[in-house]
Design an enzyme around this catalytic site. Structure first.
Site, PDB file in Angstrom:
ATOM      1  N   SER A 127       0.832  -1.201   0.000  1.00 53.92           N
ATOM      2  CA  SER A 127       0.000   0.000   0.000  1.00 53.92           C
ATOM      3  C   SER A 127       0.864   1.247   0.000  1.00 53.92           C
ATOM      4  O   SER A 127       1.958   1.257   0.588  1.00 53.92           O
ATOM      5  CB  SER A 127      -0.905   0.003   1.236  1.00 53.92           C
ATOM      6  OG  SER A 127      -1.538   1.257   1.409  1.00 53.92           O
ATOM      7  N   TYR A 140      -2.502  -1.412   9.680  1.00 53.72           N
ATOM      8  CA  TYR A 140      -2.611  -1.768   8.266  1.00 53.72           C
ATOM      9  C   TYR A 140      -1.305  -1.502   7.530  1.00 53.72           C
ATOM     10  O   TYR A 140      -0.782  -2.378   6.815  1.00 53.72           O
ATOM     11  CB  TYR A 140      -3.745  -0.970   7.626  1.00 53.72           C
ATOM     12  CG  TYR A 140      -3.915  -1.198   6.148  1.00 53.72           C
ATOM     13  CD1 TYR A 140      -4.507  -2.352   5.658  1.00 53.72           C
ATOM     14  CD2 TYR A 140      -3.489  -0.233   5.227  1.00 53.72           C
ATOM     15  CE1 TYR A 140      -4.681  -2.550   4.294  1.00 53.72           C
ATOM     16  CE2 TYR A 140      -3.656  -0.418   3.864  1.00 53.72           C
ATOM     17  CZ  TYR A 140      -4.248  -1.585   3.408  1.00 53.72           C
ATOM     18  OH  TYR A 140      -4.412  -1.775   2.054  1.00 53.72           O
TER      19      TYR A 140
END
Length: 230
Positions: A127, A140
């Site tokens: 990400s 995350y």
């Protein structure tokens, strides 16, 4: 120029395949002729990639039924937004269990299969938050950052067997993993700057990375950026 993929005779495993990029990838692979095995906690039968026994059983069932696995798109993931000093042990561990451990379990079970075949391709996802950070996204981002190191080591181990594994940073995409946690202000900020792409726009890059078109590419981190429309 137009690119067409011929996946006839290939078996593609897609985790997180019930929605978002995973679902779009599964549809595209099927349309290209592949036999697609979709695994997702929201699919039937369901699969929690954080369960190593379940991952092992899935890979074994797939090989028993189809004889081989040619590609795997490891897209299962979760994202919650909680400030670090409010993140519980349970929430932290669940992010690691799904986003990182799940990828590890899949690679661990798929590696012997693909090594025996002397071919195969795997793709995991990182990400942009790994590099830019975002309030509340600590668990995350940490899980997605660790995937890069894992994949680079796996690439070195699998290279002699003709097996490839890469990492894709897909950019901001209108999938549940983003839409379910992003505020209206965050969505607007991305839409007015780098843009937000639909899941299907990521698929061409995914197909390239699991196909023979990228047969000399392994251990790479691909960062997908939106091309402004004219």
């Amino acid at each position: 120029m137009k690119v067409d993929y011929d996946f006839r005779g290939s078996v593609v495993l897609v985790t997180g395949g019930a929605s978002g990029i995973g679902a779009a990838t599964a549809r595209a692979c099927s349309a290209a002729g592949a036999t697609v095995v979709v695994a997702d906690i929201d699919a039937s039968p369901s699969l929690d990639v954080a369960d190593p026994a379940a991952v092992k059983a899935l890979v074994q069932r797939t090989v028993d039924r189809h004889g081989h696995i040619d590609a795997a798109v490891l897209g299962a993931a979760i994202q919650r937004r909680t400030p670090i000093d409010s993140t519980s042990d349970e929430e932290w561990r669940r992010h690691m269990a799904v986003n990182l451990d799940g990828v590890f379990y899949c690679i661990r079970e798929l590696a012997p299969v693909m090594k025996r075949q002397r071919r195969g391709a795997m793709l995991a996802f990182t990400s942009g938050l790994v590099n830019m950070g975002w309030p509340g996204a600590g668990a995350y981002a940490a899980s997605k950052g660790a995937i890069i190191g894992l994949v680079k080591c796996a690439a070195q181990e699998l290279r002699p067997y003709g097996v490839r594994i890469n990492v894709l940073s897909p950019g901001v995409t209108s999938t549940p993993i983003f839409l379910d946690v992003a505020s209206a202000e965050e969505r607007a900020m991305h839409e007015n700057s780098i843009g937000v792409s639909p899941a299907q726009d990521v698929v061409p890059t995914v197909l390239h990375l699991i196909s023979d078109a990228s047969m000399n590419l392994t251990g790479a981190v691909i960062e997908r950026r939106l091309v402004p429309s004219r």
